[in-house]
Write an enzyme that holds these catalytic residues in place. Structure first.
Site, PDB file in Angstrom:
ATOM      1  N   ARG A   1       0.109 -11.159  -2.925  1.00 64.10           N
ATOM      2  CA  ARG A   1       0.507 -10.040  -2.057  1.00 64.10           C
ATOM      3  C   ARG A   1       1.972 -10.223  -1.713  1.00 64.10           C
ATOM      4  O   ARG A   1       2.371 -11.289  -1.259  1.00 64.10           O
ATOM      5  CB  ARG A   1      -0.302 -10.003  -0.759  1.00 64.10           C
TER       6      ARG A   1
ATOM      7  N   HIS B   1      -1.771  -0.764  -4.390  1.00 65.34           N
ATOM      8  CA  HIS B   1      -2.779  -1.564  -3.673  1.00 65.34           C
ATOM      9  C   HIS B   1      -4.125  -1.376  -4.401  1.00 65.34           C
ATOM     10  O   HIS B   1      -5.064  -0.790  -3.873  1.00 65.34           O
ATOM     11  CB  HIS B   1      -2.861  -1.083  -2.224  1.00 65.34           C
TER      12      HIS B   1
ATOM     13  N   GLN C   1      -7.672  -2.335  -2.952  1.00 65.38           N
ATOM     14  CA  GLN C   1      -8.074  -1.403  -1.893  1.00 65.38           C
ATOM     15  C   GLN C   1      -8.726  -0.161  -2.504  1.00 65.38           C
ATOM     16  O   GLN C   1      -9.675   0.408  -1.947  1.00 65.38           O
ATOM     17  CB  GLN C   1      -6.835  -0.992  -1.080  1.00 65.38           C
TER      18      GLN C   1
ATOM     19  N   ASP D   1      -2.673   6.271   6.472  1.00 68.22           N
ATOM     20  CA  ASP D   1      -2.232   4.867   6.509  1.00 68.22           C
ATOM     21  C   ASP D   1      -1.157   4.785   7.589  1.00 68.22           C
ATOM     22  O   ASP D   1      -0.668   5.825   8.064  1.00 68.22           O
ATOM     23  CB  ASP D   1      -1.669   4.490   5.120  1.00 68.22           C
TER      24      ASP D   1
ATOM     25  N   CYS E   1      -7.139   2.318   5.217  1.00 69.38           N
ATOM     26  CA  CYS E   1      -7.212   0.942   4.688  1.00 69.38           C
ATOM     27  C   CYS E   1      -7.181  -0.089   5.803  1.00 69.38           C
ATOM     28  O   CYS E   1      -7.665  -1.207   5.615  1.00 69.38           O
ATOM     29  CB  CYS E   1      -6.090   0.703   3.697  1.00 69.38           C
TER      30      CYS E   1
ATOM     31  N   ARG F   1     -14.117  -4.137   0.757  1.00 68.32           N
ATOM     32  CA  ARG F   1     -13.027  -4.914   0.164  1.00 68.32           C
ATOM     33  C   ARG F   1     -13.598  -6.188  -0.460  1.00 68.32           C
ATOM     34  O   ARG F   1     -13.201  -6.614  -1.540  1.00 68.32           O
ATOM     35  CB  ARG F   1     -11.985  -5.315   1.227  1.00 68.32           C
TER      36      ARG F   1
HETATM   37  N1  NVA Z   1       0.998   0.663   3.663  1.00 70.14           N
HETATM   38  C1  NVA Z   1       0.522  -0.504   4.375  1.00 70.14           C
HETATM   39  C2  NVA Z   1      -0.810  -0.918   3.866  1.00 70.14           C
HETATM   40  C3  NVA Z   1      -1.432  -2.076   4.607  1.00 70.14           C
HETATM   41  C4  NVA Z   1      -2.756  -2.511   4.031  1.00 70.14           C
HETATM   42  C5  NVA Z   1       1.526  -1.623   4.248  1.00 70.14           C
HETATM   43  O1  NVA Z   1       2.041  -1.822   3.133  1.00 70.14           O
HETATM   44  O2  NVA Z   1       1.827  -2.268   5.246  1.00 70.14           O
HETATM   45  N1   CP Z   2      -6.237  -3.015   4.004  1.00 66.69           N
HETATM   46  C1   CP Z   2      -5.626  -4.204   3.889  1.00 66.69           C
HETATM   47  O1   CP Z   2      -5.074  -4.549   2.863  1.00 66.69           O
HETATM   48  O2   CP Z   2      -5.712  -4.973   5.001  1.00 66.69           O
HETATM   49  P1   CP Z   2      -4.971  -6.376   5.248  1.00 66.69           P
HETATM   50  O3   CP Z   2      -3.493  -6.073   5.340  1.00 66.69           O
HETATM   51  O4   CP Z   2      -5.536  -6.886   6.523  1.00 66.69           O
HETATM   52  O5   CP Z   2      -5.253  -7.268   4.090  1.00 66.69           O
END
Ligand code: NVA
Ligand code: CP
Length: 330
Positions: A106, A133, A136, A229, A270, A315
């Site tokens: 990540r 993602h 997800q 989101d 998400c 998930r």
């Molecule tokens: N768009 C958000 C998704 C978090 C799961 C981010 O990248 O922070």
């Molecule tokens: N939805 C998601 O990716 O959550 P986290 O950032 O907690 O992993």
């Protein structure tokens, strides 16, 4: 279907049949877990979990899934490794590939996870980048299929910043699966033209459609799924909050938006989500801008139409399917 040895970097790399296979496998693994039937055929294997951004769901999903499958995990936190600072992605990939059977990453640019995959020699799984993602998406699609009984022809509306990871990923997933994807946002938040063009090709194959619109009423009318989101994603500067609040408030998911959708419509997010004042950032934003929620109202978030916790649970089951399939456990 044999996905052994494959990376999982974006759903662009997977056919409709392969995506459906992963969803079916996730459903099977979920049912087995609920019945208490162990599936631990990856005993003795290990995976590395690299997080250059924070996480609750993705990290826990990978850890629990791996442990259920009999595997060991090593978590590398956003500050606890040499990656990028003292050691290149290539060298990191070569080192971890010697010790682990698979690597989750990540972080920031999609090109980083691609580089990791190029040199690791073991499957690499994208746990979120700025652009995508994909794990997800499997959870979202499984949840939709469980709740609505189908994916084909489902009208999914994404409201908010549609040019970032979630907007992009949903457009890719929907267009691969014969769904009708609608990005509902101010024009500057539409997904990049190049990706739209690519997804239009997928949609042509699958029988789906893609619509980009600024019109909330037209977009959400008769929708099956309403998604949103956070308005500011991880890694973005705090300075953008003011502009985002101003420009995206008309695209907040409210009870009125849900009423305009089908009666059977569900709400997905998400997570994490700013729907009340129970977070530090939520409170700071309230102090600065006087708003109590952002992308979704607390009312919608807590309504029976909201399936966000089913989605969060999924998930784990879907990530387990990705690990199992790409490591050849099934
Ligand atoms: N768009 C958000 C998704 C978090 C799961 C981010 O990248 O922070
Ligand atoms: N939805 C998601 O990716 O959550 P986290 O950032 O907690 O992993």
């Amino acid at each position: 279907m044999n996905l052994k040895g494959r990376n999982f970097l974006t759903l662009k790399d997977f056919t409709t049949e392969e995506i459906i296979y992963l969803l079916d496998l996730a459903a099977e693994l979920k049912a087995k877990k609920k019945r208490g039937v162990p599936v631990d055929t990856l005993r003795g294997k290990n995976i590395a979990l690299i997080f250059e951004k924070t996480s609750t769901r993705t990290r826990c999903a990978f850890e629990v899934a791996a442990h259920d499958l009999g595997m060991g995990t090593t978590y590398l936190d956003p500050s606890g490794s040499q990656i990028g600072k003292k050691e290149s992605i290539e060298d990191t990939a070569r080192v971890l590939g010697r010790m682990f059977e698979g690597i989750e990453y990540r972080g920031y640019g999609q090109e980083i996870v691609e580089e990791l995959a190029r040199y690791a020699g073991v499957p690499v799984w994208n746990g979120l980048t700025n652009e995508d993602h994909p794990t997800q998406m499997l959870a979202d699609m499984l949840t939709i299929r469980e709740e609505l009984g189908r994916l084909k022809d489902v009208r999914l509306v994404y409201m908010g910043d549609a040019r970032y990871n979630m907007g992009n990923a949903l457009m890719i997933a929907c267009s691969k699966l014969g769904m009708h994807f609608v990005a509902c946002a101010p024009e500057k938040y539409f997904p990049a033209q190049e990706l739209v063009a690519q997804c239009e090709e997928y949609a042509e194959q699958s029988g789906g459609t893609i619509t980009l619109t600024e019109n909330v009423v037209a977009a959400t009318r008769d929708a099956d799924v309403i998604c949103t989101d956070v308005w500011v994603s991880m890694g973005e500067p705090d300075e953008v909050w003011e502009e985002r609040i101003r420009e995206l408030t008309p695209y907040k998911v409210t009870a009125k938006v849900m009423e305009n959708a089908k009666e059977s419509a569900i709400f997905l997010h998400c997570l994490p989500s700013f729907h009340d004042l129970k977070t530090k950032i939520g409170k700071d934003i309230y102090d600065k801008f006087g708003i109590e929620d952002m992308e979704v109202t607390d009312e919608v978030f807590r309504s029976p139409q909201s399936k966000v916790f089913e989605e969060a649970e999924n998930r784990m089951h879907t990530i387990k399917a990705v690990i199992a399939a790409t490591l050849g456990a099934v």
